[in-house]
Each structure stands twice: as C-alpha cells, then as structure tokens.
Design a protein around this motif. Sequence first.
Motif, PDB file in Angstrom:
ATOM      1  N   LEU A   1       0.882  -1.165   0.000  1.00  0.00           N
ATOM      2  CA  LEU A   1       0.000   0.000   0.000  1.00  0.00           C
ATOM      3  C   LEU A   1       0.921   1.217   0.000  1.00  0.00           C
ATOM      4  CD1 LEU A   1      -2.640  -1.207   2.607  1.00  0.00           C
ATOM      5  CD2 LEU A   1      -2.842  -1.190   0.117  1.00  0.00           C
ATOM      6  N   TRP A   2       1.189   1.711  -1.185  1.00  0.00           N
ATOM      7  CA  TRP A   2       2.169   2.766  -1.366  1.00  0.00           C
ATOM      8  C   TRP A   2       1.817   4.025  -0.578  1.00  0.00           C
ATOM      9  CZ3 TRP A   2       6.583   1.695  -3.911  1.00  0.00           C
ATOM     10  CH2 TRP A   2       6.602   0.615  -4.790  1.00  0.00           C
ATOM     11  N   THR A   3       2.802   4.585   0.060  1.00  0.00           N
ATOM     12  CA  THR A   3       2.681   5.890   0.690  1.00  0.00           C
ATOM     13  C   THR A   3       2.828   6.972  -0.380  1.00  0.00           C
ATOM     14  OG1 THR A   3       3.729   4.928   2.640  1.00  0.00           O
ATOM     15  CG2 THR A   3       3.560   7.326   2.591  1.00  0.00           C
ATOM     16  N   LEU A   4       3.473   6.619  -1.464  1.00  0.00           N
ATOM     17  CA  LEU A   4       3.667   7.534  -2.588  1.00  0.00           C
ATOM     18  C   LEU A   4       2.352   7.813  -3.307  1.00  0.00           C
ATOM     19  CD1 LEU A   4       6.787   5.789  -4.144  1.00  0.00           C
ATOM     20  CD2 LEU A   4       6.787   7.936  -2.851  1.00  0.00           C
ATOM     21  N   HIS A   5       2.283   8.944  -3.970  1.00  0.00           N
ATOM     22  CA  HIS A   5       1.112   9.262  -4.782  1.00  0.00           C
ATOM     23  C   HIS A   5       1.017   8.243  -5.917  1.00  0.00           C
ATOM     24  CE1 HIS A   5      -1.775  11.380  -7.211  1.00  0.00           C
ATOM     25  NE2 HIS A   5      -1.952  12.229  -6.203  1.00  0.00           N
ATOM     26  N   PRO A   6      -0.187   7.746  -6.223  1.00  0.00           N
ATOM     27  CA  PRO A   6      -0.316   6.735  -7.271  1.00  0.00           C
ATOM     28  C   PRO A   6       0.010   7.228  -8.676  1.00  0.00           C
ATOM     29  CG  PRO A   6      -2.479   7.324  -6.409  1.00  0.00           C
ATOM     30  CD  PRO A   6      -1.450   7.985  -5.524  1.00  0.00           C
ATOM     31  N   LYS A   7       0.170   8.518  -8.868  1.00  0.00           N
ATOM     32  CA  LYS A   7       0.494   9.033 -10.200  1.00  0.00           C
ATOM     33  C   LYS A   7       1.844   8.536 -10.706  1.00  0.00           C
ATOM     34  CE  LYS A   7       2.571  13.518  -9.033  1.00  0.00           C
ATOM     35  NZ  LYS A   7       2.370  14.964  -9.252  1.00  0.00           N
ATOM     36  N   TYR A   8       2.704   8.096  -9.793  1.00  0.00           N
ATOM     37  CA  TYR A   8       4.028   7.632 -10.189  1.00  0.00           C
ATOM     38  C   TYR A   8       4.029   6.174 -10.660  1.00  0.00           C
ATOM     39  CZ  TYR A   8       5.362  11.783  -7.528  1.00  0.00           C
ATOM     40  OH  TYR A   8       5.479  13.054  -7.044  1.00  0.00           O
ATOM     41  N   LEU A   9       2.968   5.455 -10.421  1.00  0.00           N
ATOM     42  CA  LEU A   9       2.932   4.030 -10.730  1.00  0.00           C
ATOM     43  C   LEU A   9       2.720   3.766 -12.213  1.00  0.00           C
ATOM     44  CD1 LEU A   9       0.709   2.819  -7.744  1.00  0.00           C
ATOM     45  CD2 LEU A   9       3.204   2.753  -7.933  1.00  0.00           C
ATOM     46  N   ASP A  10       3.333   2.700 -12.688  1.00  0.00           N
ATOM     47  CA  ASP A  10       3.085   2.239 -14.048  1.00  0.00           C
ATOM     48  C   ASP A  10       1.741   1.499 -14.067  1.00  0.00           C
ATOM     49  OD1 ASP A  10       3.921   0.025 -12.567  1.00  0.00           O
ATOM     50  OD2 ASP A  10       5.197  -0.769 -14.140  1.00  0.00           O
ATOM     51  N   PRO A  11       1.224   1.142 -15.237  1.00  0.00           N
ATOM     52  CA  PRO A  11      -0.080   0.466 -15.284  1.00  0.00           C
ATOM     53  C   PRO A  11      -0.157  -0.781 -14.400  1.00  0.00           C
ATOM     54  CG  PRO A  11       0.518   1.184 -17.481  1.00  0.00           C
ATOM     55  CD  PRO A  11       1.716   1.442 -16.594  1.00  0.00           C
TER      56      PRO A  11
ATOM     57  N   LEU B   1     -12.895   4.258   7.015  1.00  0.00           N
ATOM     58  CA  LEU B   1     -12.984   5.488   6.231  1.00  0.00           C
ATOM     59  C   LEU B   1     -11.611   5.863   5.660  1.00  0.00           C
ATOM     60  CD1 LEU B   1     -15.444   7.663   8.349  1.00  0.00           C
ATOM     61  CD2 LEU B   1     -15.904   6.489   6.178  1.00  0.00           C
ATOM     62  N   ALA B   2     -10.557   5.563   6.400  1.00  0.00           N
ATOM     63  CA  ALA B   2      -9.205   5.860   5.916  1.00  0.00           C
ATOM     64  C   ALA B   2      -8.885   5.038   4.673  1.00  0.00           C
ATOM     65  CB  ALA B   2      -8.174   5.611   7.018  1.00  0.00           C
ATOM     66  N   ILE B   3      -9.206   3.751   4.680  1.00  0.00           N
ATOM     67  CA  ILE B   3      -8.920   2.928   3.493  1.00  0.00           C
ATOM     68  C   ILE B   3      -9.813   3.342   2.341  1.00  0.00           C
ATOM     69  CG2 ILE B   3     -10.408   0.939   3.997  1.00  0.00           C
ATOM     70  CD1 ILE B   3      -6.844   0.773   2.538  1.00  0.00           C
ATOM     71  N   ASN B   4     -11.027   3.776   2.622  1.00  0.00           N
ATOM     72  CA  ASN B   4     -11.894   4.269   1.550  1.00  0.00           C
ATOM     73  C   ASN B   4     -11.307   5.534   0.917  1.00  0.00           C
ATOM     74  OD1 ASN B   4     -13.675   2.188   2.051  1.00  0.00           O
ATOM     75  ND2 ASN B   4     -15.201   3.459   3.055  1.00  0.00           N
ATOM     76  N   ALA B   5     -10.775   6.421   1.752  1.00  0.00           N
ATOM     77  CA  ALA B   5     -10.142   7.637   1.241  1.00  0.00           C
ATOM     78  C   ALA B   5      -8.915   7.280   0.401  1.00  0.00           C
ATOM     79  CB  ALA B   5      -9.762   8.556   2.399  1.00  0.00           C
ATOM     80  N   TYR B   6      -8.169   6.293   0.864  1.00  0.00           N
ATOM     81  CA  TYR B   6      -6.997   5.831   0.123  1.00  0.00           C
ATOM     82  C   TYR B   6      -7.428   5.318  -1.252  1.00  0.00           C
ATOM     83  CZ  TYR B   6      -2.623   3.385  -0.817  1.00  0.00           C
ATOM     84  OH  TYR B   6      -1.436   2.958  -1.381  1.00  0.00           O
ATOM     85  N   LEU B   7      -8.438   4.464  -1.253  1.00  0.00           N
ATOM     86  CA  LEU B   7      -8.943   3.900  -2.505  1.00  0.00           C
ATOM     87  C   LEU B   7      -9.496   4.973  -3.437  1.00  0.00           C
ATOM     88  CD1 LEU B   7     -10.587   0.667  -1.129  1.00  0.00           C
ATOM     89  CD2 LEU B   7      -9.111   0.739  -3.149  1.00  0.00           C
TER      90      LEU B   7
ATOM     91  N   VAL C   1     -16.880   7.753   1.149  1.00  0.00           N
ATOM     92  CA  VAL C   1     -15.641   8.523   1.231  1.00  0.00           C
ATOM     93  C   VAL C   1     -15.957   9.839   1.924  1.00  0.00           C
ATOM     94  CG1 VAL C   1     -13.780   9.623  -0.054  1.00  0.00           C
ATOM     95  CG2 VAL C   1     -14.739   7.457  -0.862  1.00  0.00           C
ATOM     96  N   ARG C   2     -15.319  10.031   3.041  1.00  0.00           N
ATOM     97  CA  ARG C   2     -15.504  11.252   3.840  1.00  0.00           C
ATOM     98  C   ARG C   2     -14.136  11.797   4.221  1.00  0.00           C
ATOM     99  NH1 ARG C   2     -19.371   7.682   6.367  1.00  0.00           N
ATOM    100  NH2 ARG C   2     -21.433   8.191   5.564  1.00  0.00           N
ATOM    101  N   PRO C   3     -14.066  13.058   4.548  1.00  0.00           N
ATOM    102  CA  PRO C   3     -12.772  13.589   5.009  1.00  0.00           C
ATOM    103  C   PRO C   3     -12.323  12.848   6.270  1.00  0.00           C
ATOM    104  CG  PRO C   3     -14.317  15.379   4.545  1.00  0.00           C
ATOM    105  CD  PRO C   3     -15.105  14.097   4.484  1.00  0.00           C
ATOM    106  N   VAL C   4     -11.054  12.521   6.308  1.00  0.00           N
ATOM    107  CA  VAL C   4     -10.477  11.850   7.473  1.00  0.00           C
ATOM    108  C   VAL C   4      -9.161  12.530   7.832  1.00  0.00           C
ATOM    109  CG1 VAL C   4     -11.525   9.597   7.014  1.00  0.00           C
ATOM    110  CG2 VAL C   4      -9.284  10.118   6.057  1.00  0.00           C
TER     111      VAL C   4
ATOM    112  N   LEU D   1      -3.669  10.953   1.495  1.00  0.00           N
ATOM    113  CA  LEU D   1      -4.078  10.509   2.826  1.00  0.00           C
ATOM    114  C   LEU D   1      -2.954  10.686   3.845  1.00  0.00           C
ATOM    115  CD1 LEU D   1      -6.146   9.160   4.731  1.00  0.00           C
ATOM    116  CD2 LEU D   1      -5.238   6.950   3.976  1.00  0.00           C
ATOM    117  N   PHE D   2      -1.730  10.737   3.355  1.00  0.00           N
ATOM    118  CA  PHE D   2      -0.574  10.797   4.245  1.00  0.00           C
ATOM    119  C   PHE D   2      -0.017  12.209   4.351  1.00  0.00           C
ATOM    120  CE2 PHE D   2      -0.774   6.485   2.568  1.00  0.00           C
ATOM    121  CZ  PHE D   2      -0.805   5.771   3.749  1.00  0.00           C
ATOM    122  N   HIS D   3       0.543  12.494   5.509  1.00  0.00           N
ATOM    123  CA  HIS D   3       1.216  13.763   5.782  1.00  0.00           C
ATOM    124  C   HIS D   3       2.655  13.411   6.132  1.00  0.00           C
ATOM    125  CE1 HIS D   3       2.093  17.708   7.329  1.00  0.00           C
ATOM    126  NE2 HIS D   3       2.494  17.165   8.453  1.00  0.00           N
TER     127      HIS D   3
END
Length: 146
Positions: free
Chosen positions: A3-13, A54-60, A82-85, A128-130
Amino acid sequence: MRLWTLHPKYLDPQGLVALWREALLARAVLRGETRGYTHHPQLERFKAHASPRLAINAYLATVHAEATSRGYTFDRTKIGPVRPVAPISATRGQINYEWEHLLQKLAARSPALFAQWRELGRPLCHPLFHSGPGPVASWERASGGA
C-alpha cells in the motif's frame, strides 16, 4: 501487499492495477471480511487510524481518481463511503525508501516512466498521508526497521 505511501500518479499500469487490488484486499481485511492478511504489517497504519474503514476508503478514492484520469474503469462501487479523514503520518525515510523501491520496479518494467521520474528529488505522497521527518517505518520488512 504494498500500500504505497507515494502518490499513485508515479505508478506504471501494472503497479496501479496491483495497488487497486491490494487496497481492496486491505479494505476487506479492515471490514473483517477475510481471514487472510489480518496481521499484514502494511495495515498497521490504517488499523491505528481513528476511522480505519474510512481511511482505506479515502486511500482507494485517490487510487480510483488516478485510474479514471488514465482512462481505466475501476469499479467505484467497491470503495464505500468517502468522507474527510485525519491524515496518517508518514516519515520522509519511508517515502524515500518506497521511492527507491518504485524506481527499481520502473527501471525493469517501464523504462519510459523510469526516465520520466528518476530525477525527481522529492516525490509527493498519497494525499491521505502527511509527511514529516523520520526513518523508514518499523513495519517495513526489507528495511530492518527504524
């Protein structure tokens, strides 16, 4: 499970599809819908959250948004509400560790993405991460801990 802490934009398909599946598995674990992976170390940070589901929903939701922006059709109904967490703390050491790990994967699987991202000095983390100072997370298997 990663479960990457990195933003998913960096991932390949391949990485994005794998993340979607693994995060859905994590959601099932947190909802008590499966017996497997219940003690997986990557789930510690979600279990410690005041609202793990709710945290995993926000992640997803962020993974889904990234997939949608790429034209993929991941099933939004699998996420749940999905709610603010509150954000989850992540150390810069963990983010850097994951970045090096991802770059190795991209070098092998997606040379064009590797070339695009390899010079990036400070990757963004998943919303989701700070991030803050600190070593690699204690639950990271390959690191040997903090």
